[in-house]
Design a protein around this motif. Sequence first.
Motif, short mmCIF file in Angstrom:
data_model
loop_
_atom_site.label_atom_id
_atom_site.label_comp_id
_atom_site.label_asym_id
_atom_site.label_seq_id
_atom_site.Cartn_x
_atom_site.Cartn_y
_atom_site.Cartn_z
N ALA A 91 1.10 -1.37 -0.06
CA ALA A 91 0.21 -0.04 0.21
C ALA A 91 0.66 1.20 -0.28
N ALA A 92 0.84 2.44 -0.61
CA ALA A 92 1.28 3.64 -0.91
C ALA A 92 0.86 4.54 -1.91
N LEU A 93 0.69 5.51 -2.12
CA LEU A 93 0.58 6.10 -3.21
C LEU A 93 1.67 6.34 -3.87
N GLY A 94 1.50 6.06 -5.35
CA GLY A 94 3.00 6.27 -5.80
C GLY A 94 2.87 7.00 -6.34
N VAL A 96 5.20 9.95 -8.87
CA VAL A 96 6.38 11.33 -9.00
C VAL A 96 5.80 12.28 -8.90
N PRO A 97 4.88 12.54 -9.81
CA PRO A 97 4.24 14.18 -10.15
C PRO A 97 3.26 13.72 -9.64
N ARG A 98 2.37 12.92 -8.50
CA ARG A 98 1.41 13.23 -7.10
C ARG A 98 2.25 13.56 -6.21
N SER A 99 3.18 12.90 -6.16
CA SER A 99 4.18 13.93 -5.05
C SER A 99 4.25 14.83 -4.94
N ILE A 100 4.72 15.44 -6.33
CA ILE A 100 5.45 16.66 -6.45
C ILE A 100 3.51 17.35 -5.94
#
Length: 327
Positions: A91-94, A96-100
């Motif tokens: 389980a994670a929020l994958g 890179v753009p989402r995290s930015i």
Amino acid sequence: MYETKHHREDLTGKSFLITGGAGFIGSNLVEYLLKHGAGKVRILDNFSTGSHENIAQFRDNAAFEIVEGDIRSLEDCRLAVAGIDYVSHQAALGSVPRSINDPITSNEVNISGFLNILVAARDEGVNGFVYAASSSTYGDHPALPKEEENIGNPLSPYAVTKYVNELYASVFSRTYGFHTIGLRYFNVFGPRQNPKGPYAAVIPLFIESALKGEAPFINGDGETSRDFTFVENAVQANIKALLTSGLNSNEVINIAFGQRTTLNELWDRIAERTGLEIKPAYREERRGDVKHSLASIQKAKNLVGYDPGFSVLEGLDISLNWYKNNS
């Protein structure tokens, strides 16, 4: 769907928790465990990125259990690990753009959520704990192939969260004697990977474009390269790592195929397989992206006997067939 290629470990009577079990990698892991006789396969998922469709085929299996909950809740994590032998934390929020775009939520899920499941598993005294780490942890370190002990500065909030997971795992090993294995995935792809939404990965996007007869978008000049890893190889790594006994320290290993493919080459292979003669449309490179990625998989071979059975091209063939039948 397709036959596995690695030695099948005896899973009889063993119980497993897969966090994020309704997601892409998680649901493939669930399928393998149920298919090969695991005594109990429980998932913990809040269905924010996972889907009910991914697990629909398992619901009638007496060995399959669902805990609908959130890793950001320690109570949900404790409930999910109760009576479990092995935990695979997917389980994670994958992305890179989402995290930015939203670093706070990525931090809450990927760091606070990880710490919750780590504490719950430690307190339950599980036999094995494996978690999804990430090749993004290599950051700006230029050397190829990537070797586990040589990392650079993270290039995105997502990369920070995944590196913090490794730091927590290391501290839990030294402080509590709770030893885990982190799997640094390199661009995993395959059936059930969602091509929809703003944060879809490149292979399902390319396949969807090909099946529609449309030109895909490529970020940058297309010479960005990745070590693409078919999902069955990642499943194999999880099973082997979970059942590895005798750990006396925290470990992190690369999970990849060990071969570089550029985005241009990737599109050429997909276009070739679908009979297309369409050139991609190029646009600006994405912030936070690493230009080249290639893994050394020697440590994974030595530590857990990892031996990736599916090449990128074999994986593409299987994936194309799956998307054709499920689009």
